[in-house]
Design a protein around this motif. Structure first.
Motif, PDB file in Angstrom:
ATOM      1  N   ASP A 210      -5.313  -0.197  -3.146  1.00  0.00           N
ATOM      2  CA  ASP A 210      -4.921  -0.528  -2.264  1.00  0.00           C
ATOM      3  C   ASP A 210      -5.111  -1.899  -1.781  1.00  0.00           C
ATOM      4  OD1 ASP A 210      -6.792  -0.342   0.406  1.00  0.00           O
ATOM      5  OD2 ASP A 210      -7.614   0.864  -0.252  1.00  0.00           O
TER       6      ASP A 210
ATOM      7  N   ASN B 228       0.909  -1.241   0.084  1.00  0.00           N
ATOM      8  CA  ASN B 228       0.189  -0.455  -0.118  1.00  0.00           C
ATOM      9  C   ASN B 228       0.939   1.327   0.009  1.00  0.00           C
ATOM     10  OD1 ASN B 228      -1.991  -1.736   0.291  1.00  0.00           O
ATOM     11  ND2 ASN B 228      -1.670  -1.657   2.545  1.00  0.00           N
TER      12      ASN B 228
ATOM     13  N   GLN C 198      -1.475   0.804  -4.699  1.00  0.00           N
ATOM     14  CA  GLN C 198      -0.519  -0.391  -4.803  1.00  0.00           C
ATOM     15  C   GLN C 198       0.475   0.171  -5.550  1.00  0.00           C
ATOM     16  OE1 GLN C 198      -0.504  -4.865  -6.434  1.00  0.00           O
ATOM     17  NE2 GLN C 198      -2.775  -4.247  -5.533  1.00  0.00           N
TER      18      GLN C 198
END
Length: 820
Positions: A295, A162, A190
């Motif tokens: 994420d 993340n 990401q």
């Protein structure tokens, strides 16, 4: 005639005097080497924010301090240390916000916290204070990293993480809320970055099993169990059709493999590029690109089902049928194998995926709904041919259908039988999987301990020799992170270019710093050894004082901090550095202080600075008030007006001691209440039930000072001892006024006498024909005949009794029932 005005309670003078006295006399100093009955009382150390100590900190610390002081009064040598969790992104971000440098800002914040904590009257031996941002601490944090590296528990790999574009750093999963950074609210992305990890996954079973041995609340243990996430199942291999490749999937339901009609891979799975056919490359890569904008936390809870067909097919080892291979964001590389077998007939996510993408299954794979959603489990009135309008998952009492030789097998038995059948055919192995992922300890920030690794072209990855620690964090002006994904330290060649410790050739330092969770994962080991410069922790002192006897902290740390601390302790035990593997024998989570029904926050403008209350009412009054708000393990709603009642109690105690009579004998009724109170306060204080302990002391005060009677010294002296953990400054002053020379905390906890607690009389309810007709006061040791006589002598009861009672039922001291 001139009369002297009685001296009133002045908390500011009393508290200043006793804080000086404690410092001069070493009252809170602990003999770590020789103290009898060692008791290690630990509270979670604070992050020293620029705003200073807030009331929630003081609530937590006061509760821990009361417990520590109580154990000292019970005869233990109590070690209660405190320090500062001073590294980390909070301090760095605030420094950036105000244009300061964390190396200059943090010591100022620590100094302010120190002032406030000392005013609160905590029984802390400040000689053992730690500050995680000081070289004499992080030298040993780096040493801990090297021990784990030496044991093969630290490794570096590229991984999906993340990434907060605003904070410009990696975030742990728990730092992402609703797809946004918990600190700044920016939508999280990401990224794939080279990161250092600790192999906490190897310890998953041990971390789980040991929970059963710990004296922790069930809520905390349950949170850890869920985070570790143990699941039993099978790892099944699906051969890719027309290719020399296999897709391995982990499933907790191998019994449903006959209904597996497609496979789903995580978009970042390494096989995706291999399996994607030329006609599907464009769509698949576009989907992969979209997924990188999400994420990892959001992907776990994604509700909208999306995906793309890779163009490849696999062979179901149970049925021999060809099944299409898809990618979708609801499958994560971090769990299991990064691939699943989809059984839409019996899994809600798979069912929804098949329904939402039904048109694509038909157009791209040539599969109808019936071919994709197959029933292989039936229960109740359903059979093999009953249509599925939704995934059938309530199958605990169901059996297999459309499953070949396993038709009719109960689900409870089928899991093991199907797994064994697949294993015998070379298609599967039974495995245990865990939700717990390895711990990413790399941070691309400045304010943290540099990871003690050097990269040499000749020697490769080289750990910094222990004698060269610490790898000092340099003072750099441009510490602001950027979007490159590398640390600010990577901009300073003068720091990172170093000779290789092994060959002396050109080498480069690791420029990431370690996660602040590593700082706090071992700090409890450092406290008793904080004055040692030669070792992280001494074997003898550590064996004498650890594991921690009582740990008190916030429930927000119930998972990761506690989990990481347990892992590091286990790893150090395995490395031969410790002789125990669980750091905290007993853990209790304190509650939360709210104000006007809402959690305190700067944005809501309801944060309370304890300084103003301590200045007005004194630390002792404020301590007791915070503990009186509600159950310590639940918290309470802060209402300013409530503190006056606590202050009145302390004023009355002060006056009672000041005016106490040393002549004559104490009142028997008051002494009876005193011994009842000693027992109650002791039991409640030991159980952290501080609010009810305070209520019991207030109740006793009402008996003690009824009609403002003159108090006998024997009636009030034990109350001073009971109050001591709660209001330590006042207790010390009162204890001295009573003629004692030593500290009240060396006087012991007062004993209660069961014989003196017994009431002389009891009230007995009297029933006639089962209906209550009155109550009588009788001696506590009265016989049944005595109670009957007293009842018949009472005219309000006697009028309901005609003649001699036919039957008498007596429950001693409580109830008399006359049957006439």
């Amino acid at each position: 005639m001139h009369t002297t005005e009685p001296v009133a309670y002045d908390p500011q003078a009393v508290e200043a005097r006793w804080q000086r006295a404690w410092a001069e006399r070493g009252t809170n100093h602990v003999d770590l080497a020789n103290g009898e009955r060692p008791f290690y009382a630990l509270m979670m150390f604070p992050y020293p924010s620029a705003e200073g100590l807030h009331v929630g900190n003081l609530f937590a610390f006061t509760g821990s301090d009361i417990s520590a002081r109580y154990h000292r009064l019970l005869g233990h040598t109590v070690f209660q240390p405190l320090g500062y969790d001073a590294f980390g992104i909070h301090s760095e971000n605030y420094a950036l916000k105000i244009g300061a440098h964390p190396m200059e800002l943090t010591p100022k914040n620590v100094g302010n916290f120190q002032r406030q904590l000392e005013r609160a009257g905590l029984m802390v031996d400040w000689r053992y204070k730690v500050d995680t941002s000081q070289r004499d601490y992080y030298r040993w944090t780096q040493w801990v990293f090297l021990q784990l590296h030496k044991q093969g528990l630290a490794y570096k790999k590229a991984a999906a993480v993340n990434w907060c574009p605003s904070c410009k750093t990696v975030l742990a999963n728990e730092q992402v809320e609703g797809g946004a950074c918990e600190r700044c609210g920016t939508v999280v992305e990401q990224r794939f970055l080279e990161q250092w990890f600790f192999r906490i996954g190897q310890y998953a079973e041990r971390l789980l099993t040991n929970l059963d041995t710990l004296d922790w609340s069930e809520v905390t243990k349950s949170a850890q169990r869920n985070w570790i996430g143990r699941s039993e199942g099978a790892e099944v291999s699906f051969r890719v059709d027309a290719r020399d490749a296999q897709v391995r999937v982990f499933t907790t339901r191998p019994d449903t493999i006959f209904g597996a009609t497609y496979l789903v891979l995580a978009p970042e799975h390494p096989l995706v590029d291999v399996l994607t056919t030329p006609d599907r490359v464009s769509a698949v890569r576009a989907y992969q690109e979209r997924t990188t904008k999400q994420d990892l936390v959001s992907r776990k809870s994604v509700t909208e089902k999306t995906g793309e067909f890779t163009g490849s097919w696999a062979i179901n080892p149970a049925t021999g049928a060809r099944v299409p291979i898809w990618i979708a964001d609801y499958v994560l590389m971090q769990y299991g194998t990064g691939a699943i077998m989809a059984v839409p007939g019996h899994d809600e996510r798979d069912f929804e995926f098949a329904e939402v993408l039904g048109a694509q299954f038909a157009s791209q794979c040539g599969l109808s709904r019936e071919a994709v959603i197959k029933r292989v489990v039936a229960g109740g009135d359903a059979d093999a041919n009953t249509p599925l309008e939704a995934a059938f998952t309530d199958d605990a009492a169901a059996h297999l259908v459309n499953s070949g030789a396993f038709d009719g097998t109960p689900v409870a038995d089928a899991k093991a039988k199907v797994t064994e059948w697949l294993r015998a055919g070379g298609h599967a192995e039974p495995v245990v999987n865990f939700r717990l992922h390895d711990w990413c300890v790399s941070r691309q920030r400045y304010w943290g301990p540099p990871i003690p690794i050097v990269y040499c072209d000749t020697c490769g990855t080289v750990p910094v020799p222990e004698e060269q620690l610490p790898v000092e964090l340099p003072h750099i002006a441009d510490f602001k992170p950027d979007d490159s994904g590398v640390s600010p330290l990577a901009r300073h060649a003068e720091w990172y270019n170093v000779p290789c410790p092994t060959c002396g050739g050109n080498a480069r330092r690791e420029t990431d710093v370690s996660d602040t969770f590593l700082d706090s994962a071992w700090y409890f080991l450092r406290y008793p050894n904080a004055r040692r410069e030669d070792v992280a922790f001494d074997a003898g002192i550590t064996q004498r004082w650890l594991p921690v006897d009582s740990y008190i902290g916030g429930n927000e740390h119930a998972v990761l901090h506690l989990l990481y601390s347990r892992f590091v302790t286990m790893a150090l035990k395995d490395g031969g550095h410790l002789d125990f593997e669980e750091p905290f024998t007993r853990f209790r989570a304190h509650g939360l202080i709210i104000r006007d029904g809402a959690k305190m926050s700067k944005t809501k403008g309801n944060v309370i600075n304890p300084d103003e209350y301590v200045n007005e009412w004194g630390a002792d009054s404020f301590r007791m008030y915070l503990m009186f708000l509600g159950p310590y393990q639940e918290g309470g709603d802060f209402r300013s007006q409530g503190i006056s009642g606590v202050r009145r109690f302390l004023d009355r105690l002060w006056a009672a001691v000041r005016d106490a009579d040393r002549e004559g004998t104490p009142d028997a009724d008051v002494m009876r209440k005193l011994h009842q109170t000693i027992r109650k306060v002791g039991e409640d204080t030991g159980a952290l039930a501080y609010n009810t302990a305070i209520a019991a002391m207030m109740e006793y005060m009402n008996v003690l000072r009824r009609a403002e009677r003159t108090v006998h010294v024997d009636e009030v002296a034990p109350l001073v001892q009971l109050v001591a953990p709660y209001a330590p400054h006042l207790a010390e002053e009162c204890w001295e006024q009573l003629g004692h020379t030593g500290s009240v905390f060396d006087a012991g906890w007062p004993a209660w006498d069961a014989a003196l607690m017994v009431e002389d009389t009891v009230e007995v309810a009297v029933q006639v024909q089962g209906k209550t007709r009155g109550r009588v006061q009788v001696a506590a040791d009265a016989t049944q005949e005595d109670v009957v006589r007293a009842a018949l002598d009472d005219p309000t009861i006697a009028k309901f009794v005609t003649g001699e009672p036919k039957k008498v039922i007596y429950v001693k001291g409580r109830l008399l029932n006359l049957v006439v």
